[in-house]
Every structure is written in structure tokens, then in C-alpha cells.
Design a protein around this motif. Structure first.
Motif, mmCIF file in Angstrom:
data_model
loop_
_atom_site.group_PDB
_atom_site.id
_atom_site.type_symbol
_atom_site.label_atom_id
_atom_site.label_comp_id
_atom_site.label_asym_id
_atom_site.label_seq_id
_atom_site.Cartn_x
_atom_site.Cartn_y
_atom_site.Cartn_z
ATOM 1 N N LEU A 1 0.832 -1.216 0.000
ATOM 2 C CA LEU A 1 0.000 0.000 0.000
ATOM 3 C C LEU A 1 0.862 1.260 0.000
ATOM 4 C CD1 LEU A 1 -2.831 -0.865 2.561
ATOM 5 C CD2 LEU A 1 -3.093 -0.432 0.121
ATOM 6 N N ALA B 1 1.156 4.122 -2.770
ATOM 7 C CA ALA B 1 0.801 5.488 -2.372
ATOM 8 C C ALA B 1 1.913 6.467 -2.719
ATOM 9 C CB ALA B 1 0.508 5.536 -0.875
ATOM 10 N N SER C 1 -7.440 6.150 19.850
ATOM 11 C CA SER C 1 -8.387 6.587 18.822
ATOM 12 C C SER C 1 -8.822 5.405 17.958
ATOM 13 C CB SER C 1 -7.772 7.694 17.971
ATOM 14 O OG SER C 1 -6.729 7.187 17.185
ATOM 15 N N LEU C 2 -7.895 4.505 17.655
ATOM 16 C CA LEU C 2 -8.272 3.319 16.882
ATOM 17 C C LEU C 2 -9.198 2.427 17.700
ATOM 18 C CD1 LEU C 2 -4.941 2.460 15.045
ATOM 19 C CD2 LEU C 2 -7.148 2.898 13.968
ATOM 20 N N LEU D 1 -12.630 3.738 17.414
ATOM 21 C CA LEU D 1 -13.197 3.402 16.102
ATOM 22 C C LEU D 1 -13.635 1.943 16.050
ATOM 23 C CD1 LEU D 1 -13.549 4.301 13.017
ATOM 24 C CD2 LEU D 1 -11.422 3.044 12.671
ATOM 25 N N THR E 1 -1.715 0.462 9.857
ATOM 26 C CA THR E 1 -1.897 1.915 9.893
ATOM 27 C C THR E 1 -0.637 2.633 10.369
ATOM 28 O OG1 THR E 1 -4.220 1.570 10.362
ATOM 29 C CG2 THR E 1 -3.359 3.770 10.777
ATOM 30 N N PRO F 1 -5.996 3.685 -2.664
ATOM 31 C CA PRO F 1 -6.260 2.831 -1.489
ATOM 32 C C PRO F 1 -5.754 3.439 -0.187
ATOM 33 C CG PRO F 1 -5.299 1.548 -3.272
ATOM 34 C CD PRO F 1 -5.289 2.969 -3.729
ATOM 35 N N TYR F 2 -4.541 4.005 -0.235
ATOM 36 C CA TYR F 2 -3.992 4.545 1.006
ATOM 37 C C TYR F 2 -4.723 5.810 1.449
ATOM 38 C CZ TYR F 2 -0.686 6.403 4.414
ATOM 39 O OH TYR F 2 -0.115 6.916 5.552
ATOM 40 N N VAL F 3 -5.182 6.616 0.480
ATOM 41 C CA VAL F 3 -5.920 7.817 0.860
ATOM 42 C C VAL F 3 -7.202 7.419 1.591
ATOM 43 C CG1 VAL F 3 -7.143 9.846 -0.004
ATOM 44 C CG2 VAL F 3 -4.929 9.239 -0.960
ATOM 45 N N TRP G 1 -7.626 4.600 3.167
ATOM 46 C CA TRP G 1 -7.163 4.008 4.430
ATOM 47 C C TRP G 1 -6.895 5.095 5.480
ATOM 48 C CZ3 TRP G 1 -6.095 -1.325 5.312
ATOM 49 C CH2 TRP G 1 -5.517 -1.591 6.547
ATOM 50 N N MET G 2 -6.192 6.141 5.047
ATOM 51 C CA MET G 2 -5.890 7.239 5.973
ATOM 52 C C MET G 2 -7.171 7.891 6.487
ATOM 53 S SD MET G 2 -2.583 9.482 4.969
ATOM 54 C CE MET G 2 -2.915 9.895 3.282
ATOM 55 N N VAL H 1 -10.140 6.583 6.828
ATOM 56 C CA VAL H 1 -10.880 5.722 7.754
ATOM 57 C C VAL H 1 -10.102 5.477 9.048
ATOM 58 C CG1 VAL H 1 -11.950 3.461 8.063
ATOM 59 C CG2 VAL H 1 -12.061 4.597 5.846
ATOM 60 N N PHE H 2 -8.793 5.250 8.958
ATOM 61 C CA PHE H 2 -8.063 4.797 10.138
ATOM 62 C C PHE H 2 -7.165 5.856 10.778
ATOM 63 C CE2 PHE H 2 -8.857 0.789 7.781
ATOM 64 C CZ PHE H 2 -9.714 0.228 8.712
ATOM 65 N N VAL H 3 -7.077 7.035 10.179
ATOM 66 C CA VAL H 3 -6.306 8.101 10.824
ATOM 67 C C VAL H 3 -7.214 9.284 11.156
ATOM 68 C CG1 VAL H 3 -4.388 9.709 10.611
ATOM 69 C CG2 VAL H 3 -4.174 7.415 9.662
ATOM 70 N N VAL H 4 -7.967 9.756 10.143
ATOM 71 C CA VAL H 4 -8.758 10.963 10.358
ATOM 72 C C VAL H 4 -10.006 10.681 11.197
ATOM 73 C CG1 VAL H 4 -9.968 12.857 9.237
ATOM 74 C CG2 VAL H 4 -7.880 11.948 8.209
ATOM 75 N N PRO I 1 -10.730 8.225 13.356
ATOM 76 C CA PRO I 1 -10.478 7.976 14.778
ATOM 77 C C PRO I 1 -10.181 9.255 15.569
ATOM 78 C CG PRO I 1 -9.320 6.368 13.468
ATOM 79 C CD PRO I 1 -9.905 7.363 12.504
ATOM 80 N N LEU I 2 -9.441 10.192 14.956
ATOM 81 C CA LEU I 2 -9.143 11.432 15.673
ATOM 82 C C LEU I 2 -10.423 12.251 15.867
ATOM 83 C CD1 LEU I 2 -5.710 12.508 14.153
ATOM 84 C CD2 LEU I 2 -6.179 11.452 16.362
ATOM 85 N N LEU J 1 -13.341 10.960 16.184
ATOM 86 C CA LEU J 1 -14.084 10.260 17.247
ATOM 87 C C LEU J 1 -13.623 10.731 18.625
ATOM 88 C CD1 LEU J 1 -14.503 6.511 16.225
ATOM 89 C CD2 LEU J 1 -16.286 8.169 16.746
#
Lengths: 282, 270
Positions: free
Chosen positions: A79, A83, A116-117, A120, A143, B9-11, B13-14, B16-19, B21-22, B24
């Protein structure tokens, strides 16, 4: 500028290495201790190594750690490389924005990433009917691994001659062939470096795993943390000693081979130069 | 080969799993158990401020010690031959392969009241030191665990330094000290800043080190957050509020760093 350091510099550098390796020496020595004590030496024994290979809990935690680290490093490398290639062809502004987001998991405190994860996973888990476990652990590791892969591959892309791909395609290569046969070999060192960093980080991680693995799955680090509340079994020392020696041996082999190769290359160059001088004198 | 599609894919991913969660964390910080908006989580921050002060203090001391050790170390190492440099770097990274909890646990054996250090001191006739379960032990644990993260960025900056600058300064009559103060040090600042970040942030947020070496005597931000999510005081809303405050600290630190670094890739050099 070589080897002109004052004595005090050498002393300092030796002290730093002593400091870094003192606890490791303690761990290794006490993995051979006969008793369970971690401060009193009561004789040499391989007792804990025997126990280790019968301890289901530690072995399964170790295999979880290995599985999650290998999978996470591989997936993150695929990935992350993709990217990086995509980012490289973007305009400055969107690339800058995406790289800033890419920096977040690296700069952010592990505990915030973990928490944070966890929010989620618990939140969506309640909606979709899954709970914390190996899957969430793996996603968390991927991640925090990808950003390092991206940053390891990007510099290689910048060094690349932008016309290389086009030249290959002019000569009749399909875009796919141009990618695999021309770009890939150039990017390989960066990709391998990213893979290695990702794997090392996954092996060493405790905090993020602790918050995202739930209570059913445990990595080695989590198992060790659970043990610190009472007492860490010397079996763990034994396992770490085996790991440490293995990695040390691998690193030494790889480096000796590299050093050997560079020396050979230097010799060859020198020989060639000598021939050249002789040829010129004739 | 100009194509943006591989990044998709990574965008995602980021996002969902980086932005998310923060975000939240922000949502949880401003809501209560019933999901209603509230500021309650931010009003009871007495404990937070106290713990925050303690964490900042310990982390600052640990970072300063790391810098004092790492800078000369990296500087001297950068002057050695390529083989020495390479081997030294490998040996700086190698301890990471032994789990950090385990290495910290080994420090317990060394620092304990009847541990190796005091056994050694007794041999020489020095009265025992009480180190374990004090702030000093926690600081030592931080320095030990995060020192490589200070060494690596400083070393990689000094190593790549253009030798011609130094020669030019010498040609223009600068002495050794002047060359260092006016040329080498200013050029190594990005590495120093990045090292400070990489030591300071994990230090303020650690919870395992303080538990093992501090014995519950020094309570840090990390401990406080952990307690709200997995510990005895289960309250993810309060935990999120504290995390949010810590996130602000991290963002401030990141902004400061961005001013010094060259923006895109100044952050990490490994």
C-alpha cells in the motif's frame, strides 16, 4: 577528518554503548540462571530454555507477534509503495496535504493513536457486530507502518530520472512492463528499507497493540506486560536471548557480505586503473 | 508513469483509520455517556493539570539529558570511517529487537535496593542509593528507551553535512570552536529539533515505564489516559478529553517543528 577524535570522545561513545547494552547483558546472563531470581546468580542452567519450548502461552504470543508483524509489514509495503508512486505524480498542494496526514501517526503519541483506533473499532464493532481481536490488531499495525514505507520510497522516486519510464515505453514496453522492469529495480532499496522499518516497528510495538488487540489475542509485548504485574518468567529472557542472537547473526552476515563485496569492487577498480595507466604509458 | 491512482487505497485508508479515529476522540471528548453534548469532561481537569505538570517536567528533563548525550555522540561518530559508522548505527538499532518492556524490567534488577548497582557500590564501600520508584528512575527509563531516537536524526544530519562549508569557514580564518558554533551547529538544528520531538512526545505519553520503574509513585499523562480506557476508572469520554488536550500539545510541537524542518520530509530520518 577520519579518526581524529580526542580520547574523551571515544570514552563517551563506549559509555553510551555500555549504557544501551547493560540491561541486555543482564537479561541474557539471567536467562541461564538456575533459579527464578533476577538479582541472585545461583549457577548455570538451560532450564528456562527447556521450559520455554513447553510454554504454550508464550509460544502462541510469539507466533501472534510474528504473524501480525510479517502480514502488517508486507501489506503496508504494498500500500505504501503504491501510495508513494501516486503522491509523487501529484501537484504540490494535494501532495503536501496528504503527506501532512501521513505524518500524523508518526509524530502523534502512540497512546493517542492506540486509543483513537480503539474508539473506532469498538464503535463500528458495535454497529457491525465484530469485536477487538487479530483483525483489529492487524489493521492498527498496518496503519502505523504505512507512513514509514511512504517516506522510505518517496526519496527514491525523486532521484529517479522522469524520462526513464517513457524511454522504456518508447522502446515498446507496456506501462506494466515499464513499471516492473525499469522502475522497480530503481525503487527496490527504498522499498526493502521500508519493509524492514515496518517489520521492526511491529515487533517492538506494545502501546498500540495493547489498546487494539482486545482480551482474546496477545502479542509477546502484551504477554510480558501482563507478567510484569507479578514477575516475568526467565523463559521470556530465554526467548529474547534467542531472538537477539538470531538478529545479531543475520545482521553480521549481511554486513560482512556487503563489506566483502565493496572491497572486491575496490580491488577491481584499482586493478583497472593500473592497467589504464600502463596502457597510457606505452 | 504519471498516475495518481495507486495512491487511492492509502488515501481511503488514511481517511478511515487516521482521520475518523481522531474525529471520534473529539466527539467523545464533548459528549457524555448518553451521547449528549457536554463540557463536563473539561471542567474536572485539576488532576489533569497536576499530572500534566509532572509529565512535562519529567519529559523535559529526559529530553535534555538525551540531547546532552546524543549530540556529542552523533558528532564524534560522524567523524569516524564509513565502516565504523555503519556498524555503530546497527548497534544503536539492535536493542529495539529486544522488547522495550523487557529491557526496562532489566533496569529494575539493576536499580533495586538490593540490585546490581547497590551490590556493586557495597563492594566499593559506598552506602546504597535509593533509586527505584523515584522520579530519577523514571527519567533514566525514558533516557534509556528513547536515546536512539535522538541519536539517529542528529547523526544523519551531521553525516550529510557538506564538508565544503566547514573548509570554507576554516579558509576564512574560523577557529575550531567558531566553525562548530557558527557553521556545524546551525546546520544540524533540523536534526536536533526532530530528535527532541521523537524523545519528548513518547516521554510525555509513556505509561509502562512509569509503572515499572516509578512503582506508581510518579503518575504520568499516559497512565491517566490508560486508566480511563482499560484501567480501573473506565470513562472513555474523560479519557478522550485528556487525549484531546495531549493532541493539542503534540500539534503545537509539530507546528514548531515544521517551522524549522523543510516541511515535507523534515519529520523523520531513520
Amino acid at each position: 577528518m577520519q579518526n581524529k577524535n580526542p580520547v574523551i570522545a571515544k570514552v563517551l561513545n563506549v559509555l553510551v554503548f555500555l549504557f544501551l547494552y547493560l540491561p541486555i547483558a543482564v537479561l541474557i546472563v539471567f536467562s541461564f540462571n538456575d533459579s527464578k531470581s533476577r538479582t541472585v546468580w545461583s549457577g548455570f542452567s538451560l532450564h528456562w530454555y527447556q521450559e520455554l519450548f513447553q510454554d504454550e502461552e508464550i509460544l502462541s504470543a510469539f507466533s501472534t507477534t510474528l504473524t501480525v508483524s510479517v502480514l502488517a509489514a508486507l501489506i503496508a509495503t504494498v500500500l505504501g509503495t503504491a501510495a508513494a508512486i501516486g503522491f509523487h505524480s501529484m501537484k504540490r498542494r494535494p501532495r503536501h496535504l496528504l503527506l501532512t496526514i501521513n505524518n500524523i501517526p508518526m509524530t502523534n503519541a502512540d497512546i493517542i493513536t492506540g486509543v483513537s483506533l480503539m474508539l473506532l473499532f469498538v464503535f463500528t464493532g458495535n454497529l457491525l457486530g465484530f469485536s477487538l481481536g487479530f483483525g483489529t490488531l492487524l489493521v492498527a499495525h498496518i496503519t502505523f507502518n504505512i507512513p514509514y514505507v511512504v517516506l522510505a520510497v518517496l526519496p527514491k522516486l525523486r532521484q529517479l530520472n522522469p524520462n526513464l519510464g517513457e524511454a522504456a515505453m518508447d522502446l515498446g514496453a507496456t506501462p506494466w512492463q515499464a513499471f516492473w522492469k525499469v522502475l522497480m529495480p530503481e525503487l527496490r532499496p527504498g522499498i526493502l528499507n521500508g519493509l524492514l522499518i515496518a517489520f521492526t516497528l511491529s515487533i517492538d510495538d506494545f502501546v498500540i497493540s495493547y489498546f487494539t488487540a482486545g482480551s482474546e489475542v496477545a502479542t509477546l509485548a502484551m504477554q510480558i506486560y501482563a507478567m510484569t504485574r507479578k514477575r516475568i518468567s526467565p523463559e521470556v529472557n530465554a526467548l529474547s536471548t534467542i531472538l537477539f542472537i538470531t538478529v545479531l547473526a543475520l545482521l553480521l552476515i549481511v554486513n560482512f557480505r556487503e563489506m566483502h563485496q565493496t572491497k572486491q569492487a575496490e580491488k577491481r577498480n584499482k586493478a583497472l586503473q593500473k592497467d589504464g595507466v600502463k596502457g597510457g604509458a606505452k | 508513469m504519471k498516475t495518481k491512482t495507486p495512491a487511492i487505497p492509502y488515501v481511503v485508508w488514511m481517511a478511515v483509520f487516521v482521520v475518523v479515529p481522531l474525529l471520534l476522540i473529539v466527539v467523545y471528548a464533548f459528549t457524555n455517556y448518553d451521547g449528549k453534548f457536554t463540557l463536563e469532561n473539561f471542567t474536572n481537569l485539576d488532576v489533569f493539570l497536576q499530572v500534566c505538570g509532572n509529565s512535562l517536567y519529567l519529559a523535559a528533563v529526559a529530553t535534555a539529558i538525551c540531547l546532552l548525550i546524543a549530540y556529542p555522540f552523533a558528532y564524534f561518530l560522524a567523524q569516524t570511517g564509513p565502516t565504523t559508522r555503519k556498524v555503530a548505527m546497527l548497534f544503536i538499532m539492535l536493542p529495539m529487537w529486544m522488547n522495550f518492556l523487557l529491557r526496562t524490567y532489566a533496569w529494575m534488577s539493576i536499580l533495586e535496593n538490593h540490585g546490581f548497582l547497590n551490590q556493586l557500590l557495597a563492594l566499593v564501600g559506598i552506602p546504597p542509593l535509593h533509586i527505584i520508584n523515584t522520579d530519577a528512575a523514571v527519567i533514566l527509563g525514558m533516557v534509556y528507551n528513547f536515546l536512539p531516537f535522538m541519536i539517529l536524526p542528529i547523526f544523519s544530519v551531521i553525516e550529510k553535512l557538506d564538508r565544503r562549508y566547514i573548509e570554507a569557514a576554516q579558509d576564512l580564518g574560523a577557529g575550531k570552536l567558531q566553525v562548530f558554533r557558527r557553521v556545524i551547529f546551525p546546520l544540524s538544528v533540523p536534526g536536533v529539533i526532530s530528535g527532541i520531538m521523537m524523545v519528548f512526545i513518547p516521554s510525555i505519553s509513556t505509561f509502562a515505564i512509569s509503572k515499572l520503574l516509578g512503582g506508581g509513585m510518579s503518575f504520568l499523562l499516559g497512565d491517566l489516559i490508560e486508566m480511563q480506557f482499560l484501567g480501573s476508572a473506565y470513562n472513555p469520554h474523560l479519557g478522550s478529553a485528556i487525549s484531546l488536550m495531549m493532541l493539542l500539545l503534540v500539534i503545537i510541537a509539530m507546528l514548531i517543528m515544521n517551522r524549522f524542518g523543510d516541511g515535507e520530509e523534515g519529520a523523520v530520518m531513520m
